[in-house]
Design a protein around this motif. Structure first.
Motif, PDB file in Angstrom:
ATOM      1  N   GLY A 220      45.358  48.508  43.188  1.00 55.81           N
ATOM      2  CA  GLY A 220      44.266  48.724  44.000  1.00 55.81           C
ATOM      3  C   GLY A 220      44.038  46.619  44.759  1.00 55.81           C
ATOM      4  O   GLY A 220      43.031  46.730  45.844  1.00 55.81           O
ATOM      5  N   TYR A 221      45.022  45.721  44.023  1.00 53.37           N
ATOM      6  CA  TYR A 221      45.066  44.359  44.663  1.00 53.37           C
ATOM      7  C   TYR A 221      45.517  44.414  45.819  1.00 53.37           C
ATOM      8  O   TYR A 221      46.395  45.024  46.372  1.00 53.37           O
ATOM      9  N   VAL A 222      45.170  43.527  46.657  1.00 50.65           N
ATOM     10  CA  VAL A 222      44.734  43.470  48.141  1.00 50.65           C
ATOM     11  C   VAL A 222      45.376  41.735  47.985  1.00 50.65           C
ATOM     12  O   VAL A 222      44.588  41.048  48.328  1.00 50.65           O
ATOM     13  N   ILE A 223      46.435  41.272  49.035  1.00 53.34           N
ATOM     14  CA  ILE A 223      46.996  40.351  48.774  1.00 53.34           C
ATOM     15  C   ILE A 223      46.179  39.263  50.006  1.00 53.34           C
ATOM     16  O   ILE A 223      46.150  40.093  51.108  1.00 53.34           O
ATOM     17  N   VAL A 235      37.996  35.299  48.481  1.00 54.78           N
ATOM     18  CA  VAL A 235      38.064  34.900  47.847  1.00 54.78           C
ATOM     19  C   VAL A 235      37.031  36.673  47.133  1.00 54.78           C
ATOM     20  O   VAL A 235      36.659  36.757  46.150  1.00 54.78           O
ATOM     21  N   LEU A 236      37.699  37.650  47.988  1.00 49.90           N
ATOM     22  CA  LEU A 236      38.393  39.107  46.999  1.00 49.90           C
ATOM     23  C   LEU A 236      38.691  39.362  46.502  1.00 49.90           C
ATOM     24  O   LEU A 236      38.985  40.063  45.759  1.00 49.90           O
ATOM     25  N   ALA A 237      40.306  38.538  46.903  1.00 50.25           N
ATOM     26  CA  ALA A 237      41.491  38.929  45.892  1.00 50.25           C
ATOM     27  C   ALA A 237      40.875  38.002  45.032  1.00 50.25           C
ATOM     28  O   ALA A 237      41.180  38.054  43.919  1.00 50.25           O
ATOM     29  N   LEU A 238      40.010  37.028  44.809  1.00 54.65           N
ATOM     30  CA  LEU A 238      39.199  36.202  43.127  1.00 54.65           C
ATOM     31  C   LEU A 238      39.573  37.498  42.873  1.00 54.65           C
ATOM     32  O   LEU A 238      38.781  37.100  41.497  1.00 54.65           O
ATOM     33  N   THR A 239      38.093  37.923  43.496  1.00 56.77           N
ATOM     34  CA  THR A 239      36.564  38.893  42.959  1.00 56.77           C
ATOM     35  C   THR A 239      37.623  40.735  42.072  1.00 56.77           C
ATOM     36  O   THR A 239      37.870  40.661  40.802  1.00 56.77           O
ATOM     37  N   GLN A 240      39.133  40.411  42.806  1.00 51.74           N
ATOM     38  CA  GLN A 240      39.963  41.558  41.698  1.00 51.74           C
ATOM     39  C   GLN A 240      40.936  40.896  40.479  1.00 51.74           C
ATOM     40  O   GLN A 240      40.497  41.789  39.907  1.00 51.74           O
ATOM     41  N   GLY A 241      40.370  39.871  40.778  1.00 52.69           N
ATOM     42  CA  GLY A 241      41.652  38.690  39.398  1.00 52.69           C
ATOM     43  C   GLY A 241      40.083  39.668  38.615  1.00 52.69           C
ATOM     44  O   GLY A 241      40.780  39.064  37.707  1.00 52.69           O
ATOM     45  N   LEU A 242      39.447  38.671  38.674  1.00 51.94           N
ATOM     46  CA  LEU A 242      37.975  38.366  38.072  1.00 51.94           C
ATOM     47  C   LEU A 242      37.809  39.479  37.338  1.00 51.94           C
ATOM     48  O   LEU A 242      37.701  40.355  36.113  1.00 51.94           O
ATOM     49  N   HIS A 244      40.256  42.705  37.209  1.00 54.51           N
ATOM     50  CA  HIS A 244      41.449  42.937  36.558  1.00 54.51           C
ATOM     51  C   HIS A 244      41.435  42.491  34.803  1.00 54.51           C
ATOM     52  O   HIS A 244      41.629  42.147  33.438  1.00 54.51           O
ATOM     53  N   GLU A 245      41.283  40.726  34.975  1.00 53.67           N
ATOM     54  CA  GLU A 245      40.586  40.410  33.408  1.00 53.67           C
ATOM     55  C   GLU A 245      39.221  40.699  33.043  1.00 53.67           C
ATOM     56  O   GLU A 245      39.678  40.494  31.341  1.00 53.67           O
ATOM     57  N   LEU A 246      38.558  40.997  33.347  1.00 53.97           N
ATOM     58  CA  LEU A 246      37.247  41.696  32.772  1.00 53.97           C
ATOM     59  C   LEU A 246      37.468  43.619  32.411  1.00 53.97           C
ATOM     60  O   LEU A 246      36.778  44.148  31.777  1.00 53.97           O
ATOM     61  N   GLY A 247      39.038  43.578  32.655  1.00 48.45           N
ATOM     62  CA  GLY A 247      39.358  45.229  32.454  1.00 48.45           C
ATOM     63  C   GLY A 247      38.952  46.826  32.702  1.00 48.45           C
ATOM     64  O   GLY A 247      38.765  47.592  33.282  1.00 48.45           O
ATOM     65  N   ILE A 248      38.269  46.044  34.172  1.00 49.75           N
ATOM     66  CA  ILE A 248      38.031  47.041  35.628  1.00 49.75           C
ATOM     67  C   ILE A 248      38.678  47.302  36.252  1.00 49.75           C
ATOM     68  O   ILE A 248      39.929  46.569  36.801  1.00 49.75           O
ATOM     69  N   SER A 249      39.188  48.866  36.175  1.00 44.13           N
ATOM     70  CA  SER A 249      40.661  49.474  36.530  1.00 44.13           C
ATOM     71  C   SER A 249      40.454  50.855  37.513  1.00 44.13           C
ATOM     72  O   SER A 249      39.966  51.361  37.107  1.00 44.13           O
ATOM     73  N   THR A 254      34.646  44.327  46.055  1.00 46.47           N
ATOM     74  CA  THR A 254      33.580  43.959  45.711  1.00 46.47           C
ATOM     75  C   THR A 254      32.896  43.797  44.752  1.00 46.47           C
ATOM     76  O   THR A 254      33.084  44.384  43.612  1.00 46.47           O
ATOM     77  N   PHE A 255      32.377  42.691  44.794  1.00 49.77           N
ATOM     78  CA  PHE A 255      31.624  42.493  43.713  1.00 49.77           C
ATOM     79  C   PHE A 255      29.889  42.886  43.384  1.00 49.77           C
ATOM     80  O   PHE A 255      29.215  42.579  44.057  1.00 49.77           O
ATOM     81  N   GLY A 256      30.777  44.348  42.888  1.00 51.48           N
ATOM     82  CA  GLY A 256      29.430  45.463  42.945  1.00 51.48           C
ATOM     83  C   GLY A 256      28.722  44.768  41.242  1.00 51.48           C
ATOM     84  O   GLY A 256      29.022  44.442  40.191  1.00 51.48           O
ATOM     85  N   PRO A 257      27.647  45.913  41.049  1.00 49.65           N
ATOM     86  CA  PRO A 257      27.010  46.370  40.166  1.00 49.65           C
ATOM     87  C   PRO A 257      27.935  46.128  38.777  1.00 49.65           C
ATOM     88  O   PRO A 257      27.716  45.563  37.422  1.00 49.65           O
ATOM     89  N   GLY A 258      28.882  46.819  38.254  1.00 52.64           N
ATOM     90  CA  GLY A 258      30.085  47.170  37.908  1.00 52.64           C
ATOM     91  C   GLY A 258      30.117  45.630  37.418  1.00 52.64           C
ATOM     92  O   GLY A 258      30.655  45.135  35.958  1.00 52.64           O
ATOM     93  N   THR A 259      31.046  45.245  37.812  1.00 50.44           N
ATOM     94  CA  THR A 259      31.702  43.776  38.048  1.00 50.44           C
ATOM     95  C   THR A 259      30.534  42.314  37.452  1.00 50.44           C
ATOM     96  O   THR A 259      30.740  42.307  36.360  1.00 50.44           O
ATOM     97  N   PHE A 260      29.133  42.803  38.175  1.00 47.86           N
ATOM     98  CA  PHE A 260      27.881  41.863  37.134  1.00 47.86           C
ATOM     99  C   PHE A 260      27.626  42.480  36.359  1.00 47.86           C
ATOM    100  O   PHE A 260      27.528  41.543  35.179  1.00 47.86           O
TER     101      PHE A 260
END
Length: 560
Positions: A220-223, A235-242, A244-249, A254-260
């Motif tokens: 799902g990553y967007v360059i 900043v959205l690319a950094l969000t997707q990197g975060l 990925h590191e948190l195990g969300i795939s 979007t920095f939504g409730p799941g990421t929060f």
């Protein structure tokens, strides 16, 4: 385009005495006859190190002579300096090979657009090293030079330069052109076909390059664009990197409730974080937000920690104890990965910024309204700030925390003053915020209208105006719309109302003056301090069936 190009003699005089004539004479034609220069330009730099010693223009000319001597004696650049042009930090352009074929683009690499790299492209050297940042003067000079090459017909080829702007590393294994990489592309600030833009940030560019290289294979990553300028795609690319590191795939932008909730569950602040990639993401986010952090994104040093604490303060939050800072970290990280600003921006109002910080401090950190996020603290009154104010007002009016949503609806009006939690600074603060004026839309001039104004004593309860229609004088229907101010140029025809110091009983005997061609009923003040006054105007069929059916569909509300 008229530009000044300093001839070889300006730097040739600093070459060794036995090479001064060759260095100062006009450039000779290359032994390789394939020369067109119609594809564009390549950018280069001087290599590793720093040019801090090139303080004067004489220093720069001596440096060019050193480059010439190296290229001349090594024998790999056809016996001359490799570059067509050289540009120093002071913004001066120097002739190298000039309009003759250059040899600095890595000719052994694969052709580009059907041309060899030296055959189809000019080579331009920016006189910086790996530790340096290009000055605005250098960037403007390179921009002018490219514009000149695109419009000036080379007498040796009969052609102008093409539109390509490439780094030396394009299709070639090299670090060149160092910190000029973010400009070595069409559409950058050195491209004369686009408007000039301020110099980019090398640390933002470093962040963009790293996040793309690290997560380009993540689901799902967007360059993001590697421009050196912060934007939503960064900043959205950094969000997707975060994520990925948190195990969300798969990752999403979007920095939504799941990421929060994943950040909240982790409960690890950056100064105790062991995941190197997360630290790089946090450092990169600070750079993109305009705070100083680790220059190479690695680790979490004093600069990064100091900037994080400064960010907390700019948001109006108390970094305080570990528990306090940890509790707010999901909110802070969410705001860090947005384009919201938390420093006073040009045109921002310090008073509005104080309100914004107060909203974050009281209603997000202290009270913890579930639906409320941190509002920007840039001094600009925006929609996010408006919604934060509404949530604060809902809390102060006694609305349950779980029901606060930032929207003004009839269900959120307290039944009486007893439901109010007490005086709040948010009410007083709104006086500094620009008010939005609501307009009333009347479909028929003949409709009977009723206007009521809600007043209350003691102060500082805010005065609100409710506007609506009734089909009979005895109706106690809910007003259809609430406004904080009246329409510009529209004066209410209500009679004088209760002043803050007048007891409610004093209004019982007041009657509104009769209107021409109609009747009016007396004013009545309820126990909650709501004064109703019916006003009718001259017209026809004020109680028509259409009006009655329209009124019957409106929700009802009994004041008091």
């Amino acid at each position: 385009m008229a530009i000044t190009i300093n001839p070889r003699a300006t730097w040739g005089q600093y070459a060794p005495w036995y090479l001064q004539k060759h260095a100062s004479d006009p450039p000779e034609a290359s032994k390789n006859p394939a020369w067109h220069g119609d594809r564009g330009v390549f950018l280069h730099y001087l290599g590793p190190g720093s040019t801090a010693d090139l303080r004067t223009e004489e220093d720069c000319r001596k440096e060019i002579a050193e480059v010439y001597l190296q290229h001349k004696t090594e024998g790999q650049f056809e016996g001359d300096i490799a570059y067509n042009y050289l540009v120093c930090q002071h913004g001066h352009i120097y002739e190298g090979r000039g309009e003759q074929r250059g040899e600095g683009n890595g000719g052994e690499a694969d052709p580009i657009d059907g041309r060899g790299r030296n055959e189809g492209f000019y080579s331009i050297l920016g006189m910086i090293r790996s530790d340096d940042v290009a000055s605005e003067a250098m960037l403007r000079a390179i921009r002018d030079l490219i514009g000149h090459l695109r419009h000036h017909v080379n007498p040796h080829t009969g052609k102008t330069a093409g539109n390509r702007i490439l780094p030396h590393s394009f299709g070639y294994d090299t670090d060149c052109p160092g910190n000029l990489h973010m400009y070595a592309r069409p559409g950058s600030t050195i491209d004369p076909s686009v408007p000039w833009r301020a110099p980019a940030d090398i640390y933002v560019h470093r962040t963009q390059k790293w996040v793309n290289e690290t997560y380009d294979k993540a689901p799902g990553y967007v360059i993001c664009s590697e421009t050196g300028y912060t934007g939503w795609n960064t900043v959205l690319a950094l969000t997707q990197g975060l994520q990925h590191e948190l195990g969300i795939s798969p990752t999403v932008q979007t920095f939504g409730p799941g990421t929060f909730n994943a950040v909240k569950k982790r409960r690890v602040m950056p100064d105790r974080e062991s995941n190197d990639n997360l630290l790089r993401l946090y450092n990169g986010a600070l750079w993109c937000k305009g705070y100083w952090a680790s220059p190479f994104l690695f680790g979490w040093g004093e600069d990064s920690q100091s900037s994080l604490q400064q960010l907390y303060g700019d948001m109006g939050l108390n970094y305080g104890t570990v528990q306090q800072s940890e509790a707010m970290w999901p909110h802070v990280l969410k705001s860090l990965l947005r384009m919201d600003q938390f420093r006073l921006v040009p045109g921002g109002d310090p008073h509005i910024r104080a309100i914004q910080q107060r909203l974050n401090s009281r209603y997000v950190q202290d009270i913890g309204i579930p639906a409320m996020s941190l509002v920007p603290c840039d001094g600009i009154y925006s929609r996010d700030v408006q919604q934060g104010l509404m949530m604060a007002i809902q809390y102060e009016l006694g609305i349950a925390l779980e029901s606060i949503n930032g929207y003004f609806v009839p269900g959120h009006r307290p039944p009486s003053r007893d439901g109010v939690r007490g005086p709040s600074r948010v009410i007083c603060a709104t006086s500094s915020v620009p008010r939005a004026t609501s307009t009333h839309r009347h479909t028929r001039q003949t409709d009977r209208r009723r206007t009521c104004r809600r007043t209350s004593a003691p102060m500082p309860r805010p005065v609100r105006t409710w506007s609506g229609c009734s089909r009979s004088s005895g109706s106690r229907r809910s007003p259809s719309r609430a406004t904080t101010t009246t329409r510009p140029g529209h004066s209410s025809s209500c009679p004088p109302e209760t002043s803050p110091g007048t007891p409610p009983a004093a209004t019982a005997s007041r009657r509104s003056p009769p209107s021409a061609g109609g009747c009016s009923r007396p004013t009545a003040t309820t126990s909650s301090g709501v004064t109703w006054t019916s006003i009718s105007r001259r017209g026809t069929r004020a109680t028509s069936a259409r009006h009655s059916s329209r009124a019957s569909r409106r929700p009802s509300w009994t004041p008091g």
